[in-house]
Design an enzyme around this catalytic site. Structure first.
Site: not given
Ligand code: GLN
Length: 477
Positions: A79, A154, A178
């Protein structure tokens, strides 16, 4: 070489038996990555040169008859939130679009020491904020099952990278879902670990009390393998405790007779897509047939999890992002302005996307003197209640099983103009981040539209071995 059917172990065996060289293996995955990247926008950077250099080292070792490690020469995606020495690491943001870190994140260092062949840096929502990769400065990643749909986020790039056979495993981060959510949308296993199980050193911080790192792979077994290399204490991250790291491969050969599974009824309620609900219920039945006991349980605090998360997360995020002042870190603004204030205004105005600005404003608001008690402090109190509720439930059952996401992947653009709808997608994943618990997404079906469905197996802290064991049994039935 049929890269679609390779696993970490079979690729390793192929190398040992000289059925293919590491260069051939790497080339095959690089070719596939190049092709799929055009279609799906999975990687921000493909690191072909570095990958081939590493592959040569592995081939030389094999030629000399030296022992090679299980992960040695195995293609992997990282990532782009993680620092890779000498390789662009953007965090999906314009702010860091030219940032080349001088050092490796601990997880990257560990994988490099194990001989990883890095195919590239995977796409993500800016600073990991989002659930569809549509907030990436580099454009969205598309779902390998249907390019009109999002790959989730994400860590959408990392999930799509594995699902489209451009690498054999990848790393993502999970602060509110995410890893699990894109894993569910792309139909691959993905593990969110216990808070502190894997070092966060060298990984761009989103919300420090919630952030975790973990693997995606084509099978639960491969996830167990990767875990053996990356879990454990790190002197550079004081939140990694001295808890023994088991051999996860050994943990996944137990039978589950007598295992107590709880089905939290709040995770199966009206807001859940019918096909998703059905697939998860059927999967639980399958585990029941292996001797597990299933009972319905209740976690009434679940309904507060989103509210708590969307206060605590922006509070911590806004503090973490304060370091991007374009003096020490961050893109220089086009126009310096007249004053230091102008300079900050211009650089942060240009460098951050809309969603990041929204969250910084919320974060600053909930931490401000007048509202701190009403929002941040209150959210922390409710957080404790959520933790206590999980502690209690794990006195009664060994694990919980629930849908990972209320629905399958949604279409690109579908929720982009409605932040609240986007946030609600996280309803079933954020509770585990709030409580620091591990949870494993395991694919458990396909909808009538051909989109994957995932279930999450949730356990008490440091029960990753148990979760992997259950996931592995299910996968092999
Ligand atoms: N979708 C969640 C957010 O927007 C999770 C993000 C994450 O786990 N980095 O914050």
């Amino acid at each position: 070489m049929d890269i679609k059917n390779l696993s970490i172990e079979s690729a390793h065996k192929g190398l040992l038996e000289k059925r293919f060289s590491c260069i051939e293996l790497t080339d095959a995955f690089l070719n596939k990555a190049g092709k799929e990247n055009e279609r799906l926008n999975i990687y921000v950077t493909i690191t072909g040169e570095e990958a081939k250099e590493q592959a040569k080292i592995v081939d030389n070792k094999i030629a000399r008859g030296e022992r090679i490690d299980l992960l040695e020469g195995i293609p992997c995606g990282i990532k782009d939130l993680m620092n890779t020495k000498g390789v662009l690491s953007t965090s999906g943001s314009k702010m860091l679009s030219n940032f080349v870190p001088p050092y490796d994140a601990t997880v990257v260092k560990k994988l490099k020491n194990s001989g990883m062949v890095m195919i590239g840096k995977t796409n993500l929502d800016e600073f990991a904020c989002g659930g569809s990769t549509e907030h990436s400065y580099f454009g969205p990643t598309r779902n390998p099952h249907n390019p009109d749909y999002t790959a989730g986020g994400s860590s959408g790039g990392s999930a799509a990278a594995v699902a489209s056979d451009t690498c054999l495993y990848s790393l993502g981060t999970d602060t509110g879902g995410s890893i699990r959510q894109p894993a569910s949308f792309c139909g691959v296993p993905g593990l969110k670990v216990t808070y502190g199980r894997i070092s966060r050193s060298g990984v761009t911080a989103m919300a420090s009390s919630l952030d975790t790192i973990g693997p995606f792979a084509k099978s639960v077994r491969d996830i167990a393998i990767v875990m053996n290399y990356i879990a454990g204490k790190d002197v550079n991250d004081s939140t990694t405790p001295n808890v023994v790291v088991p051999n996860y491969l050994q943990e996944i050969n137990q039978n589950i007779k007598g295992l107590k599974i709880g089905m939290p009824k709040e995770y199966f309620n009206n807001g859940i897509d019918k096909e998703v609900k059905k697939s998860v219920e059927v999967a639980i039945k399958v585990l029941e047939s292996q001797g597990a006991f299933v009972e319905q349980v209740s976690l009434p605090m679940t309904k507060y999890a989103i509210a708590v998360y969307y206060i605590v997360m922006p509070a911590e995020l806004s503090a973490n992002l304060a370091r991007y002042d374009s003096i020490r870190f961050g893109l220089k603004p086009e126009d310096n302005g007249e004053s230091l204030e102008d300079y900050y205004f211009n650089s942060r105005g240009e460098g951050f996307g809309e969603e990041i600005k929204r969250r910084i404003m919320i974060g600053n608001y909930v931490l401000s003197a007048g509202y701190y008690g009403a929002y941040y402090k209150k959210a922390q109190r409710v957080r404790t209640k959520i933790i206590e509720e999980f502690n209690e439930i794990f006195q009664k059952v060994d694990v919980l099983i629930a849908p990972t996401v209320p629905g399958p992947a949604f279409k690109l653009g579908e929720k982009l103009d409605d932040p609240l709808q986007m946030y609600l997608v996280d309803a079933l994943t954020v509770p585990m981040n709030i409580a620091g618990l591990p949870a494993l997404n395991v694919p458990c079906g396909i909808t009538s539209k051909g989109l994957p469905v995932g279930m999450q197996i949730i356990g008490p802290q440091f029960s990753e071995g148990k979760l992997l064991n259950i996931g592995n049994i299910y996968e092999n039935l």
